[in-house]
Design a protein around this motif. Structure first.
Motif, short mmCIF file in Angstrom:
data_model
loop_
_atom_site.label_atom_id
_atom_site.label_comp_id
_atom_site.label_asym_id
_atom_site.label_seq_id
_atom_site.Cartn_x
_atom_site.Cartn_y
_atom_site.Cartn_z
N THR A 98 0.81 -1.21 0.00
CA THR A 98 0.00 0.00 0.00
C THR A 98 0.84 1.25 0.00
O THR A 98 0.35 2.32 -0.31
CB THR A 98 -0.91 0.02 1.24
OG1 THR A 98 -0.08 -0.11 2.40
CG2 THR A 98 -1.89 -1.11 1.21
N ASP A 99 2.14 1.16 0.38
CA ASP A 99 2.99 2.33 0.42
C ASP A 99 3.58 2.68 -0.94
O ASP A 99 4.20 3.72 -1.09
CB ASP A 99 4.16 2.13 1.41
CG ASP A 99 3.71 2.39 2.84
OD1 ASP A 99 2.68 3.05 3.00
OD2 ASP A 99 4.39 1.92 3.77
N THR B 27 3.40 1.45 12.58
CA THR B 27 2.14 2.17 12.78
C THR B 27 1.65 2.91 11.55
O THR B 27 0.47 3.23 11.44
CB THR B 27 2.29 3.19 13.93
OG1 THR B 27 3.25 4.19 13.55
CG2 THR B 27 2.76 2.50 15.21
N GLY B 28 2.58 3.23 10.63
CA GLY B 28 2.23 4.05 9.49
C GLY B 28 2.08 5.53 9.81
O GLY B 28 1.72 6.33 8.95
N ARG B 29 2.39 5.92 11.06
CA ARG B 29 2.21 7.31 11.49
C ARG B 29 3.57 8.01 11.54
O ARG B 29 4.13 8.26 12.61
CB ARG B 29 1.51 7.35 12.85
CG ARG B 29 0.06 6.88 12.76
CD ARG B 29 -0.62 6.89 14.12
NE ARG B 29 -0.57 8.19 14.78
CZ ARG B 29 -1.37 9.21 14.49
NH1 ARG B 29 -2.27 9.09 13.52
NH2 ARG B 29 -1.27 10.36 15.13
N ASP C 32 0.01 10.60 6.30
CA ASP C 32 0.33 9.26 6.78
C ASP C 32 -0.34 8.23 5.88
O ASP C 32 -1.37 8.50 5.25
CB ASP C 32 -0.14 9.07 8.22
CG ASP C 32 0.74 9.79 9.22
OD1 ASP C 32 1.95 9.92 8.95
OD2 ASP C 32 0.23 10.22 10.26
N ARG C 33 0.27 7.05 5.87
CA ARG C 33 -0.29 5.95 5.08
C ARG C 33 -0.48 4.74 5.97
O ARG C 33 0.28 4.53 6.91
CB ARG C 33 0.66 5.61 3.92
CG ARG C 33 0.63 6.66 2.82
CD ARG C 33 1.90 6.68 2.03
NE ARG C 33 1.81 7.53 0.85
CZ ARG C 33 1.96 8.85 0.89
NH1 ARG C 33 2.23 9.47 2.03
NH2 ARG C 33 1.86 9.56 -0.23
N ARG C 34 -1.49 3.96 5.65
CA ARG C 34 -1.77 2.76 6.43
C ARG C 34 -0.58 1.82 6.40
O ARG C 34 0.00 1.58 5.35
CB ARG C 34 -3.01 2.05 5.88
CG ARG C 34 -3.42 0.81 6.66
CD ARG C 34 -4.77 0.30 6.16
NE ARG C 34 -4.72 -0.02 4.74
CZ ARG C 34 -4.27 -1.17 4.25
NH1 ARG C 34 -3.80 -2.10 5.06
NH2 ARG C 34 -4.29 -1.40 2.95
N THR D 16 3.66 -4.81 10.78
CA THR D 16 3.05 -4.66 12.08
C THR D 16 3.17 -5.91 12.93
O THR D 16 2.68 -5.96 14.04
CB THR D 16 1.56 -4.32 11.92
OG1 THR D 16 0.91 -5.40 11.24
CG2 THR D 16 1.37 -3.05 11.12
#
Length: 451
Positions: A3-4, A99-101, A226-228, A234
Motif C-alpha cells: 500500500t505504500d 504504525t504508518g504514522r 500518513d499511510r496505512r 506490524t
C-alpha cells in the motif's frame, strides 16, 4: 505491491502527489540551515570559546566530573549526539513503519531539534554544559527527522520521478543554507553597526536557524500524509536501541544487493563527508588562506550545489542514476587530484576547487538517496532509511582517520587530501558491481525504464 507504493493512475492522484512533493521539498529548505549556519560555521568556534572561558588553569572543563580539554568539547558533543541518534533511529524507524504514522514522529523530531537550536540563544558566559546538551539534542533530532523525511521519498514519487524529486529536495536545502548564511554573515560582520556584541550576534545567528527550521517545517507537516501500515510491518513489536538495529540488519541480509549498495555508499560518502569537513583546514593550513576566503568558499559551494543537484538530476533522466553517480565519483577524483596541485596563497584557485566540489556534491548525494529508495522493500522505508542515515552521519569516521594518519606520517596536508581518492575509487568499483535492476526487483519494487 504494498500500500505504500506510489500510485500513478488518475489525474487527481497525480495532483495530490505533486502537492506532497512540493511540501516535502520544504523540509530540506527548513532544516538545512541548521547544518550550514550552526554546524558548519558558527557553533564549533563559539561553543569552544564558551568552554575555554569555563576551563580551569590546565585548560580542562569537567562535565559530570570528567576532565575534558575545552578545545575537544565540541567534537565530543558531536560524537555523543551520533551515538544517541544511532540508538534512537532504528527504534523510531521501526515504529513509523509498524504504525504508518510518520508525520507525528517527524513533527516531534523536527520541533525538538528546532527548539534546541533556538535555545542556543541562551548560550553565553560559561554555559558550556548547556551548549553541549543543546547540540546533542539538536543533532540527534536532526538525524531522526532526516531519516523519516527520506523515507517519504518512495511514497510520494513514482519510480520514474524519484531522481528528479530527490534532486529538487537537495537543491531546496542548499538554496536555503546559502540564503540564511548570507544574512547571518551580514549580521555577524557588521555586529558593531547593529549595536550588538560579537557574542550576541553569534547567538542570534544560532537561534535564527532554529526559528527558520520550526517555521518552514509547518509546510511539509501540512502537506505530507500518513499511510496505512503494511500488515507485514506490524507483526513484531519494536525492540529497544541496538536490538532493533540488529533486527534491521538481519532483515537487510535477506536483500544482499541492497546491502552491497549500502556498503558502496558508506565508503564513497565517507570520502565526501571528509572532504567537506577538512577542506577548510586544507585551505587555512596548507594554502594559507584567511577566514573570509574560507567563508566565501562555503557560500560558493552552497550556491553551486543547487545547480549541481538539478543538473545531475537531469543527467540521470538520460543516463540513469547509477551511471550518473559513477560519473560524479570520477569527478570527485579529478577534483581532489586538482586540489593536490593548488598553489598556496591563491584564493582564485581555491574558489575553482570549491566550484568543483559544489557541482558534484548535491547531485551525488541526491541521486544516492533516490537510488537507495528503489532498493527498500515496501513497508520498510523508515527502518531501512535509518540504516542509510547512520551510514551518512554515524559511520563517517574512517576518512578523517586516514586524513589524520596521512598528515601525521607525511606532515603534508596535500598528501592527506589526495589520500581520500581511495574512497572514491573503491566506492566506484563496489557500486559498478551492484546489478541495480536485479536489486530493485529482489526488493519487490517496479524497475524504472532507466536506472
Amino acid at each position: 505491491m504494498g500500500t505504500d507504493t506510489v500510485r500513478t493512475g488518475s489525474a487527481d492522484e497525480a495532483a495530490e502527489r505533486r502537492r506532497e512533493q512540493r511540501g516535502w521539498y520544504f523540509y530540506d529548505w527548513a532544516c538545512s540551515v541548521y547544518s550550514t549556519s550552526v554546524l558548519t560555521v558558527f557553533l564549533g568556534p563559539y561553543l569552544t570559546s564558551v568552554a575555554e572561558s569555563a576551563a580551569d588553569a590546565g585548560g580542562f572543563v569537567h562535565p559530570l566530573g570528567i576532565p575534558v580539554r575545552a578545545g575537544s568539547f565540541f567534537a565530543y558533543s558531536v560524537s555523543l549526539s551520533v551515538i544517541v541518534a544511532v540508538l534512537v533511529m532504528p527504534l523510531v524507524g521501526a515504529a513509523a513503519d509498524r504504525t504508518g504514522r510518520k508525520k507525528p514522529l517527524l513533527a516531534a523530531a523536527a520541533y525538538t531539534g528546532a527548539a534546541a537550536t533556538t535555545g542556543m540563544f541562551f548560550l553565553d558566559g560559561d554555559r558550556f554544559l548547556l551548549g553541549g546538551f543543546l547540540l546533542i539534542v539538536a543533532n540527534a533530532a536532526q538525524s531522526v527527522a532526516m531519516m523519516l523525511y527520506n523515507s517519504y521519498l518512495p511514497q510520494i514519487s513514482s519510480p520514474e520521478e524519484r531522481d528528479a524529486v530527490s534532486s529538487r529536495g537537495w537543491a531546496f536545502g542548499y538554496a536555503a543554507g546559502a540564503l540564511v548564511l548570507v544574512a547571518n554573515l551580514v549580521l555577524y560582520s557588521g555586529h558593531d553597526s547593529f549595536g550588538l556584541s560579537e557574542s550576541a550576534a553569534v547567538r542570534i545567528c544560532l537561534a535564527s536557524a532554529g526559528l527558520w527550521w520550526g517555521a518552514f517545517a509547518l509546510i511539509p507537516l501540512r502537506r505530507l500524509r500518513d499511510r496505512r501500515a503494511e500488515a507485514k510491518a506490524t507483526g513484531k513489536p519494536t525492540a529497544p536501541g541496538f536490538r532493533q538495529l540488529a533486527a534491521t540488519v538481519r532483515d537487510m541480509r535477506r536483500h544482499p544487493l541492497t546491502l552491497a549498495f549500502l556498503l558502496a555508499y558508506l565508503i564513497y560518502n565517507d570520502g565526501i563527508q571528509t572532504v567537506i569537513s577538512q577542506a577548510s583546514l586544507y585551505g587555512s593550513e596548507e594554502l594559507g588562506l584567511g577566514q573570509s576566503t574560507l567563508i566565501a568558499a562555503v557560500l560558493l559551494v552552497q550556491v553551486l550545489a543547487v545547480v549541481g543537484a538539478l543538473a545531475l538530476g537531469r543527467l540521470a533522466r538520460t543516463y540513469g542514476a547509477k551511471r550518473t553517480i559513477l560519473g560524479s565519483l570520477v569527478a570527485w577524483t579529478v577534483t581532489l587530484g586538482a586540489g593536490y596541485f593548488l598553489p598556496a596563497g591563491a584564493p582564485v584557485w581555491f574558489f575553482v576547487l570549491a566550484s568543483g566540489i559544489g557541482l558534484v556534491l548535491g547531485g551525488s548525494q541526491a541521486l544516492s538517496r533516490s537510488l537507495f529508495s528503489h532498493l527498500v522493500p515496501p513497508g520498510k522505508e523508515a527502518e531501512y532509511f535509518s540504516a542509510y542515515e547512520m551510514s551518512d552521519r554515524g559511520m563517517s569516521w574512517l576518512g578523517p582517520l586516514l586524513f589524520g594518519i596521512t598528515y601525521q606520517l607525511t606532515g603534508s596536508y596535500r598528501d592527506a587530501i589526495i589520500s581520500l581518492v581511495a574512497f572514491f575509487v573503491i566506492g566506484f568499483v563496489l557500486l559498478a558491481r551492484v546489478p541495480v535492476r536485479q536489486a530493485i526487483s529482489d526488493a519487490g519494487n517496479p524497475v524504472p525504464q532507466r536506472i
